[in-house]
Design an enzyme around this catalytic site. Structure first.
Site, PDB file in Angstrom:
ATOM      1  N   GLU A 149       0.886  -1.178   0.000  1.00 54.11           N
ATOM      2  CA  GLU A 149       0.000   0.000   0.000  1.00 54.11           C
ATOM      3  C   GLU A 149       0.914   1.214   0.000  1.00 54.11           C
ATOM      4  OE1 GLU A 149      -3.095   0.115  -0.335  1.00 54.11           O
ATOM      5  OE2 GLU A 149      -4.021  -1.696   0.454  1.00 54.11           O
ATOM      6  N   CYS A 184      -2.428   9.318   2.730  1.00 48.89           N
ATOM      7  CA  CYS A 184      -2.145   8.754   1.408  1.00 48.89           C
ATOM      8  C   CYS A 184      -3.242   9.146   0.428  1.00 48.89           C
ATOM      9  CB  CYS A 184      -2.011   7.236   1.497  1.00 48.89           C
ATOM     10  SG  CYS A 184      -3.444   6.439   2.239  1.00 48.89           S
TER      11      CYS A 184
HETATM   12  P1  NAD Z   1       8.339   4.861   4.747  1.00 42.40           P
HETATM   13  O1  NAD Z   1       8.352   4.092   3.480  1.00 42.40           O
HETATM   14  O2  NAD Z   1       9.463   5.754   5.037  1.00 42.40           O
HETATM   15  O3  NAD Z   1       8.239   3.876   6.006  1.00 42.40           O
HETATM   16  C1  NAD Z   1       7.182   2.959   6.152  1.00 42.40           C
HETATM   17  C2  NAD Z   1       7.641   1.833   7.060  1.00 42.40           C
HETATM   18  O4  NAD Z   1       8.659   1.079   6.417  1.00 42.40           O
HETATM   19  C3  NAD Z   1       8.233   2.280   8.386  1.00 42.40           C
HETATM   20  O5  NAD Z   1       7.809   1.413   9.394  1.00 42.40           O
HETATM   21  C4  NAD Z   1       9.722   2.160   8.154  1.00 42.40           C
HETATM   22  O6  NAD Z   1      10.484   1.962   9.328  1.00 42.40           O
HETATM   23  C5  NAD Z   1       9.779   0.921   7.283  1.00 42.40           C
HETATM   24  N1  NAD Z   1      10.973   0.776   6.454  1.00 42.40           N
HETATM   25  C6  NAD Z   1      11.801   1.735   5.983  1.00 42.40           C
HETATM   26  N2  NAD Z   1      12.780   1.176   5.223  1.00 42.40           N
HETATM   27  C7  NAD Z   1      12.565  -0.159   5.214  1.00 42.40           C
HETATM   28  C8  NAD Z   1      13.218  -1.262   4.600  1.00 42.40           C
HETATM   29  N3  NAD Z   1      14.289  -1.108   3.828  1.00 42.40           N
HETATM   30  N4  NAD Z   1      12.709  -2.487   4.790  1.00 42.40           N
HETATM   31  C9  NAD Z   1      11.599  -2.669   5.543  1.00 42.40           C
HETATM   32  N5  NAD Z   1      10.948  -1.667   6.165  1.00 42.40           N
HETATM   33  C10 NAD Z   1      11.415  -0.411   5.995  1.00 42.40           C
HETATM   34  O7  NAD Z   1       6.962   5.646   4.771  1.00 42.40           O
HETATM   35  P2  NAD Z   1       6.439   6.675   5.876  1.00 42.40           P
HETATM   36  O8  NAD Z   1       7.171   7.949   5.728  1.00 42.40           O
HETATM   37  O9  NAD Z   1       6.398   6.020   7.205  1.00 42.40           O
HETATM   38  O10 NAD Z   1       4.917   6.865   5.409  1.00 42.40           O
HETATM   39  C11 NAD Z   1       4.505   7.782   4.457  1.00 42.40           C
HETATM   40  C12 NAD Z   1       4.238   7.089   3.134  1.00 42.40           C
HETATM   41  O11 NAD Z   1       3.285   6.047   3.310  1.00 42.40           O
HETATM   42  C13 NAD Z   1       3.618   8.015   2.102  1.00 42.40           C
HETATM   43  O12 NAD Z   1       4.202   7.767   0.851  1.00 42.40           O
HETATM   44  C14 NAD Z   1       2.154   7.601   2.098  1.00 42.40           C
HETATM   45  O13 NAD Z   1       1.459   7.880   0.905  1.00 42.40           O
HETATM   46  C15 NAD Z   1       2.279   6.144   2.320  1.00 42.40           C
HETATM   47  N6  NAD Z   1       1.021   5.603   2.822  1.00 42.40           N
HETATM   48  C16 NAD Z   1       0.273   4.807   2.012  1.00 42.40           C
HETATM   49  C17 NAD Z   1      -0.953   4.339   2.446  1.00 42.40           C
HETATM   50  C18 NAD Z   1      -1.806   3.452   1.594  1.00 42.40           C
HETATM   51  O14 NAD Z   1      -2.704   2.830   2.138  1.00 42.40           O
HETATM   52  N7  NAD Z   1      -1.582   3.341   0.306  1.00 42.40           N
HETATM   53  C19 NAD Z   1      -1.410   4.681   3.719  1.00 42.40           C
HETATM   54  C20 NAD Z   1      -0.624   5.496   4.515  1.00 42.40           C
HETATM   55  C21 NAD Z   1       0.590   5.957   4.070  1.00 42.40           C
END
Ligand code: NAD
Length: 523
Positions: free
Chosen positions: A242, A276
């Protein structure tokens, strides 16, 4: 067994984003800890599956009761850690989870039970087929900070109800909200090893992807999603992704200007634009453009920016300085390329850390970052269009495809356009609320992701589909087994004609040619 992962585990801290006050510090979980959690989950899962759906739903009912009872406390905890106004914590976090539980309680029996698969092909008509839904085993969930309770909770509830164990790695910025979820689930009767949390940053998340899990549900940015998909591909780990969005809002010439401008303002600034499903791009028919923009500016100026704990706050802080810098960079890029800032466009240091004024931009173009990249902040860029076709073309001119909205006085026209927009959800005359509709599948097209959460399709992601086929004709060999030859080939041609020839005569002749197949000699 250690992997060749090179990870550095860091300390992490939950902060109040408005004040910078440290709420709690954690040591991020290392690879051994992550693997141990996955192993405990694996060992415990069969007993949870054997418990049966009825008893698991009883636990879910108790979880729902406890969450309802503690709604205020939980909303306060979310507001402290994520900065959002308390009203939003109640509506977009607590309510969404209470309703997701309601949906599962009402529908899980129907959705998870075996399903008969009647056969149409005459050759297999006498066999009985069924679809059986089995839990994967251990589902890992990696979640973001923007909806730190409702995102991991809705995914967790579906996974648990389906009979899986869950290991959740929440965002390093919002571990406390996830710990509230753990407390509620354990108190409701979910065994400790069936729902575990490992805190940490990306390194801990990477370790979880490499640990012995059976499926991963990831919510976060496209960049991290791609890294996770690459790592998952190495072991063919199934994933739901997502990811981000750049949701367009299309305001047609017959839209209700007052309602649509209120929707644009709420859709762009709710959760300080960090949703999002935020309205990230707004396209308005040229005949309404000036009036629409003026209405948005007027309404935006009335928004009360402040600390989430203050009951009068409409817009809280951004989550951290990095997010603020990204928003600033997008606004500065737009200004440099000719956009007009009609209101906002600056930080508000006097309020505390991470505050940015809700901003309305006019005269934006698709050459600007603000119309192409996910901004994830309180900015509403508005652009004019002349025809419905142009509006659809602009909406689809994006690598993202999470959601979109069409605003019109003519619902049929809105639905026609909605079908042309490349997005996982298109709402006619509403924004964002699809996330709170527990029946609706949530997920994106294009770079916005793979798979679905929520509703029937979200629950389906939590089970392996097994096809069970039973033949009750114990003493009969299948006609298609060995015993081939010229005669058999002719009989089979007849059989094909019997089933698929268009004319009745050809079908009957085919049936006669095929009939001898029953008496032929077989091995
Ligand atoms: P992010 O990708 O920075 O982090 C998300 C999660 O992934 C965190 O828990 C982080 O610690 C983890 N992570 C980071 N690097 C990783 C790796 N290499 N391997 C595994 N896990 C890792 O995103 P964010 O800043 O926390 O959230 C914002 C983003 O999320 C925005 O792009 C937003 O659009 C998206 N989002 C999407 C939805 C949806 O349902 N489509 C919902 C909410 C947020």
């Amino acid at each position: 067994m250690a992997t060749d992962l090179q990870i550095t585990i860091r300390k992490i801290a939950s902060l109040n984003p408005a004040t910078g006050t440290i709420l709690r510090e954690f040591a991020g979980a290392g690879e051994d800890e992550v693997r141990a959690a996955a192993a405990r989950a694996r060992a415990a899962q069969p007993a949870w599956a054997d418990l049966g759906l009825r008893k698991r739903l009883a636990v879910l009912r108790e979880f729902q009761r406890r969450l309802h009872e503690r709604k205020s406390e939980i909303a306060d905890a979310i507001t402290r850690e994520a900065g959002k106004p308390r009203a939003e914590a109640l509506v977009t976090e607590v309510l969404v989870v209470l309703d997701a539980a309601r949906y599962l309680i009402d529908n899980a029996h129907r959705l998870l039970r075996d399903e008969p698969v009647p056969h149409g092909n005459l050759a297999t008509k006498l066999k009985r087929g069924r679809l059986v839904r089995e839990p994967y085993g251990v589902i890992a969930i990696i979640s973001p900070w923007n909806y730190p309770f409702s995102i991991p909770a809705t995914e967790t509830l579906a996974a648990l109800v389906a009979g899986n164990a869950v290991v959740l790695k929440p965002s390093e910025f919002t571990s406390l909200a996830a710990l509230e979820l753990r407390e509620l689930l354990h108190a409701a009767g979910v065994p400790e090893d069936i729902f575990q949390i490992i805190v940490g940053d990306g390194a801990t998340g990477a370790a979880l992807v490499h640990s012995p899990i059976d499926k991963l549900v990831f919510t976060g940015s496209v960049a991290t999603g791609k890294r996770i998909a690459a790592a998952a591909a190495q072991r063919l780990l199934p994933v739901v992704l997502e990811l981000g969005g750049k949701d367009p809002m299309l305001v047609l010439d017959d839209a209700n200007l007052d309602v649509a401008s209120s929707a644009a303002v709420w859709g762009a600034f709710v959760n300080a634009g960090q949703a999002c499903l935020s309205v990230e791009r707004c396209y308005v028919h040229r005949s309404l453009y000036e009036k629409f923009v003026a209405a948005c500016v007027e309404k935006t100026k009335k928004l009360r920016v402040g600390h989430g704990e203050d009951r009068d706050t409409d817009v809280g802080p951004l989550i951290h300085e990095r997010q603020l810098q990204l928003v600033e960079a997008h606004v500065e890029d737009a200004k440099a390329r000719g956009a007009r800032v009609l209101t906002g466009g600056t930080r508000i240091p006097e309020l505390g850390r991470n505050f940015y004024r809700p901003t309305v931009l006019a005269d934006v173009t698709h050459q600007m970052r603000i119309m192409r990249e996910e901004t994830f902040g309180p900015v509403l860029p508005v652009m004019a269009f002349d025809t419905d076709d142009e509006a659809v073309r602009l909406a689809n001119d994006s690598e993202y495809g999470l959601a979109a909205s069409v605003w019109t006085g003519d619902a049929a026209r809105g639905q026609r356009l909605a079908r042309c927009i490349h997005a996982g959800t298109v709402m006619v005359n509403d924004v964002i609320s699809c996330f709170g509709i527990s029946e609706a599948p949530h997920g994106g097209f294009k770079a916005s992701g793979i798979g679905r959460t929520h509703g029937r399709f979200g629950l389906e992601e939590m089970v392996r589909l097994k096809y069970l086929d039973v033949d009750f004709m114990l003493a009969i060999k299948k006609v298609w087994w060995y015993g081939y030859g010229e005669r058999f080939a002719r009989q089979m041609e007849g059989f094909l004609d019997f089933q698929f020839a268009r004319g009745l005569g050809d079908r009957l002749r085919g049936a006669l040619r095929a009939a001898g197949v029953i008496r032929r000699k077989q091995l």
